[in-house]
Design a protein around this motif. Structure first.
Motif, PDB file in Angstrom:
ATOM      1  N   SER A   1      17.735  43.742 -14.330  1.00  0.00           N
ATOM      2  CA  SER A   1      19.148  43.988 -14.013  1.00  0.00           C
ATOM      3  C   SER A   1      20.035  43.534 -15.417  1.00  0.00           C
ATOM      4  O   SER A   1      20.134  42.609 -15.462  1.00  0.00           O
TER       5      SER A   1
ATOM      6  N   GLU B   1      26.682  44.362 -13.451  1.00  0.00           N
ATOM      7  CA  GLU B   1      25.366  45.185 -13.948  1.00  0.00           C
ATOM      8  C   GLU B   1      25.974  46.639 -14.237  1.00  0.00           C
ATOM      9  O   GLU B   1      26.584  47.110 -13.537  1.00  0.00           O
TER      10      GLU B   1
ATOM     11  N   ARG C   1      13.323  43.050 -11.134  1.00  0.00           N
ATOM     12  CA  ARG C   1      14.170  44.089 -11.680  1.00  0.00           C
ATOM     13  C   ARG C   1      14.976  43.795 -12.803  1.00  0.00           C
ATOM     14  O   ARG C   1      15.430  42.657 -12.888  1.00  0.00           O
TER      15      ARG C   1
ATOM     16  N   SER D   1      20.063  49.120 -14.874  1.00  0.00           N
ATOM     17  CA  SER D   1      18.699  48.388 -15.057  1.00  0.00           C
ATOM     18  C   SER D   1      17.729  49.276 -15.607  1.00  0.00           C
ATOM     19  O   SER D   1      17.756  50.452 -15.708  1.00  0.00           O
TER      20      SER D   1
END
Ligand code: ATP
Ligand code: ATP
Ligand code: MOO
Ligand code: MG
Ligand code: MG
Lengths: 205, 230, 223, 223, 205
Positions: free
Chosen positions: B189, B76, B187, B79
């Protein structure tokens, strides 16, 4: 001698018909081919030139076989090299008068002679669309002659010329054809039109 | 050949700043190819010559990695945050009522199949029990950037998009927006992956860019542009 | 397979073709008459959609019809006309986009008619309209058929412009060509393949049919 | 404004037009000769790209050339040929896509030539090749000019196929029509506008020029 | 009486020329217009029919002014309703023989008479492309007559017919034209071709 024995069915719209010719045309002479419209004059000339094929038959020109359907033999138009004057002239849109003659033949003085016979000296640089109908037709005749053909096939070659012009052209042509020993077939509606020009008359029916 | 980075459309502005900063730090030339995450993933599967993929989610990079198109595990890099946004002056305090207003004819969202932001928008609408009521008004954009086009040209009165739009759009006075409660959608992400194509010549540079994205200066840039960073 | 996009494409093509038939044929006739500079410019302009990127066309249509702009706003508020994300907008775009496919073949057919044909009718006391209807249009029927089919098929294949101004709203603007694009992008190759086959089949059948119908019927006995 | 996409588009158009000129003109000549069923089918097939959605064409090209597939893989690994996301692929796609723009006008010009024109040349002992070169091609020069320009301009406007198989790699496959799309997507409307104007101007100028050059030169005295 | 005084410059390619006609053509008679190819015969007939305009001049037909360039007056071809036989026939490709005649006129028995004069009864349902050149030309003549014109303008109307056919057609036409008091102008290369048909001869130069 041009010995012809051919048969071709023409699918005319008013029923089917036949073009059948069994005839020997004399060498070094002018023969007028006459017959009503639609009888197959154009088709016959095209067969001689190798531009059309009959259903069956043979064409022999001065001993050489040009066509024999049985033997599946047919010389190409290129091999036959007939001088052909098309009913619609078939001029090349982008070539001027001089270029037309030079495309067919390379003998300079002879081409000059042709221009003079056709009274076309003033139009050397003219394109077909810049010529009147009569001038276009004369160009078509001259171009066929420029090839120095042994066999000259002319399809209604005087139809767009006025009388005076035609008479003078015919006289000059006749002389040239005789001098060069060209065998000439000329398709025409009016046999009387070619009087004094044609030596023989052959009627298609 | 410069390093080729396939970038999800939501990050098309921030990537420019990152590219410039990366160039300044390392001297390495980069090139960004922008599209929806799904479209880029499809292109990569069909042989697109990209070295790096910055997706708008984790699924696409994970799938690509499993299929053997990646050389690093997906990580990641940021986000994202979903907003509702319109051009001109709209009162969005009661945005749910606004969406239901019959005078509002179109609502743009990114295609939920192709673009994670679209998926998030759908989740949010479903959570508020609005999806069925407004589904006739939905105009699916091919990517989040097509949604941005529709919003900024005023072709639609309102649309769901990425918060980063606000920081990048030059004429932001014209935009009215409201952040959607992050609890109502999964989320977003955003994962990245170094692609096997980079093995040809750009592998080390790709790794450097990957590392650069977790540097503080990159994180700062991302933060400034509406992203949360890990 | 969802047939809605195919059905939508067929509907769009049919309406567009019909409108262009009614407007494009008179336009082609007008263009076929004597050349003048404005007429040449207009003709060039009509030919533009043939060669202009659909994205350019789509971009300008989007700008023109967006309610943000004066013109779009006026259409929107006064006439309640919505040309973005609506089927009406697709029709309008298709008309512009397919115009040359209707006008060019028909115009060229008119140009190739001998002028004496219309003149013969005029000397018989017939008006321009009657001459057009009874003499000229029947004479160019093959060209009109070609034009209709090309227009129809070309509209069926419209993609770039729709992508720009139509979006892909199911049942409204998600035509078959867009459905294919969406399916490919979402890796749904089986779907994309089905849609493509259907479109390919429709187009191939009508194009072939036209070629066969328009083939010269008379066999020359001179061959 | 970055001129690379425009330059790329011009390069793509020029190469495609050149290849199509060399291959399309003989093909058109072949097609113009007597009708037969296979020839009609081939002609229909050549016309397809004119009416097929670019997304369909792009889809099948993508399938064919993707290294995911046996054929694409073979090209990729054995011959090191990459037709997806490469300039070579765009050329190939453009050739297919623009083929009808070269073949149709040229074929129709050949058909309209009186057959006696070629025949006259044959009776003079000239081969088919010489006849084509010296008699027929000069006679249809206006049609060839039209075809060249339409092909060039149409390739310049190619969008859907490129979007499918080219992506938008700067300097490689990001041609002008794609640059416009990208500019619009990134809300860079000024850029999109600039590109659009440039393309519009180029296309308009060449289309108009061709119309003016090809206008019939002779004025009839009969009007 | 048809009083003509016109002048038109023809931009021929071999230099500019003039078509100048100052003549009165007698009513109810057949006048042959002759002159070499390119002199302007077709152009002159077109001016009379309202299909072309001279640079200056007047045309008065039986007292009525059809054209006066000074007064900017020119009747349309529709108002003049001349029977025009075009050099290229100008047949309607999609109409059969009967439809052609019915398009021009509605008098059934008269149309039957025309079909019989042209020996076309067997071809009622034929389209132009299903007719031979001579038949097409006859259809063009019959269509012009079907209109019942007061003024009949024929441009080389017999060029595609063979002699026998032409003679019989001319005889029938002559009778019809006299009966119906039609004034007729006929452009031709060969004035002698229309002997016995034309009453007068007018030479264009
Ligand atoms: N292009 C064509 N298509 C169909 N049939 C044709 C065609 N050309 C000629 N024919 C038919 O073939 C037959 C012979 O034609 P051909 O042209 O050889 O006649 P012709 O004797 O030269 O006539 P004309 O004196 O009118 O030139 C005609 O009856 C005609 O019906
Ligand atoms: N379509 C045309 N384009 C250019 N010039 C033309 C055209 N038609 C005729 N002309 C010119 O106008 C002049 C007169 O032509 P017109 O057709 O009236 O002659 P004509 O006497 O009918 O000849 P013909 O006996 O060959 O039919 C000719 O000299 C010709 O050069
Ligand atoms: O940035 Mo996306 O992949 O269009 O949501
Ligand atoms: Mg003949
Ligand atoms: Mg004439």
């Amino acid at each position: 001698m041009i010995e012809v024995a051919i048969k071709k069915s023409l699918n005319r719209y008013d029923g089917p018909g036949f073009l059948e010719v069994n005839h020997s045309f004399t060498d070094h002479r002018v023969t007028a081919l006459s017959g009503p419209s639609g009888v197959g004059k154009t088709t016959f000339l095209r067969i001689l030139a190798g531009l059309a094929t009959p259903d069956e038959g043979t064409v022999r020109v001065q001993g050489a076989t040009w066509l024999d359907t049985r033997a599946s033999l047919s010389l190409s138009p290129q091999q036959r090299r007939t001088g052909f004057v098309f009913q619609d002239y078939a001029l090349f849109q982008t070539m001027n008068v001089t270029k037309h003659l030079e495309y067919a033949g390379a003998d300079g003085p002879y081409l000059e002679q042709l221009l003079s016979i056709g009274k076309m000296e003033a139009f050397r640089k003219h394109l077909p669309r810049q010529l009147s109908g009569g001038q276009q037709q004369r160009l078509a005749i001259l171009r066929a002659l420029a090839l120095k053909p042994r066999l000259l096939l002319m399809d209604e070659p005087f139809s767009a010329m006025d009388n005076k012009l035609k008479m003078s052209l015919m006289a000059d042509l006749k002389k040239l054809i005789t001098d060069r020993k060209i065998t000439c077939l000329i398709a025409t509606h009016y046999p009387f039109e070619t009087e004094g020009f044609a030596d023989e008359l052959f009627e298609l029916t | 050949q410069p390093l080729r980075i396939a970038v999800a459309a939501n990050a098309q502005f921030v990537i420019k700043i990152l590219q410039a900063d990366f160039k300044k730090k390392t001297g390495i030339e980069t090139e960004a190819i922008v599209g929806s995450s799904g479209k880029l993933a499809a292109q990569i599967r069909n042989g697109a010559p990209y070295d790096l993929f910055l997706s708008a989610d984790m699924e696409f990079p994970t799938a690509l990695f499993k299929e053997g198109f990646g050389v690093t595990r997906p990580v990641e890099y940021a986000s994202g945050s979903l907003i509702l946004c319109g051009a001109g002056t709209v009162d969005l305090r009661d945005w749910q009522a606004y969406l239901l207003d019959p005078r509002v004819k179109n609502i743009a969202i990114a295609n939920p199949v192709l673009a994670p932001y679209g998926k998030a928008a759908e989740q949010a609408l479903r959570n508020y029990q609005l999806w069925d009521k407004v589904s006739a008004k939905i105009v699916p954009g091919e990517s989040i950037s097509q949604v941005n086009t529709y919003i900024t040209t005023g072709s639609v009165p309102i649309g769901f998009t990425t918060e980063s739009l606000i920081y990048e759009y030059t004429d932001k006075t014209k935009l009215t927006w409201i952040r959607i409660d992050p609890k109502v959608y999964d989320r977003i992400s955003q994962g990245m992956i170094v692609l096997s194509h980079s093995r040809k010549r750009n592998y080390t540079r790709a790794i450097r860019f990957l590392k650069y994205l977790s540097s503080t200066s990159a994180k700062q840039i991302l933060k400034k542009n509406g992203y949360q960073v890990p | 397979m969802d047939w809605t996009p195919v059905w939508l494409s067929l509907k769009l093509s049919a309406i567009t073709t019909l409108i262009l038939l009614v407007t494009g044929v008179p336009l082609a006739w007008w263009l076929s008459r004597k050349n003048s500079v404005p007429r040449l410019l207009l003709e060039a302009l009509i030919t533009m959609p043939l060669v202009l990127p659909p994205s350019v066309l789509g971009f300008y249509l989007l700008l023109a019809f967006s309610p943000q702009n004066a013109f779009g706003k006026w259409l929107h508020e006064k006439l309640d006309l919505h040309f973005v994300f609506s089927f009406g907008g697709l029709i309008l775009a298709s008309i512009i986009y397919s115009l040359p496919f209707m006008v060019s073949p028909v115009k060229s057919a008119f140009v190739h008619l001998p002028p004496s044909m219309a003149e013969a009718s005029y000397t018989m006391g017939k008006s321009v309209r009657e001459t057009l209807w009874k003499v000229l249009l029947p004479a160019i029927r093959p060209a009109i058929l070609t034009a209709v089919v090309l227009t129809f098929a070309h509209t069926l294949g419209e993609f770039g412009v729709v992508l720009m101004i139509g979006g892909s709203i199911p049942g409204v603007t998600k035509v078959a060509s867009i459905a294919i694009y969406d399916s490919v992008e979402s890796m749904n190759y089986a779907h994309a393949n089905n849609y493509s086959l259907v479109l390919f089949a429709i187009t191939f059948v009508i194009v072939t049919a036209v070629f066969i119908i328009n083939r010269k019927p008379a066999k020359s006995p001179l061959g």
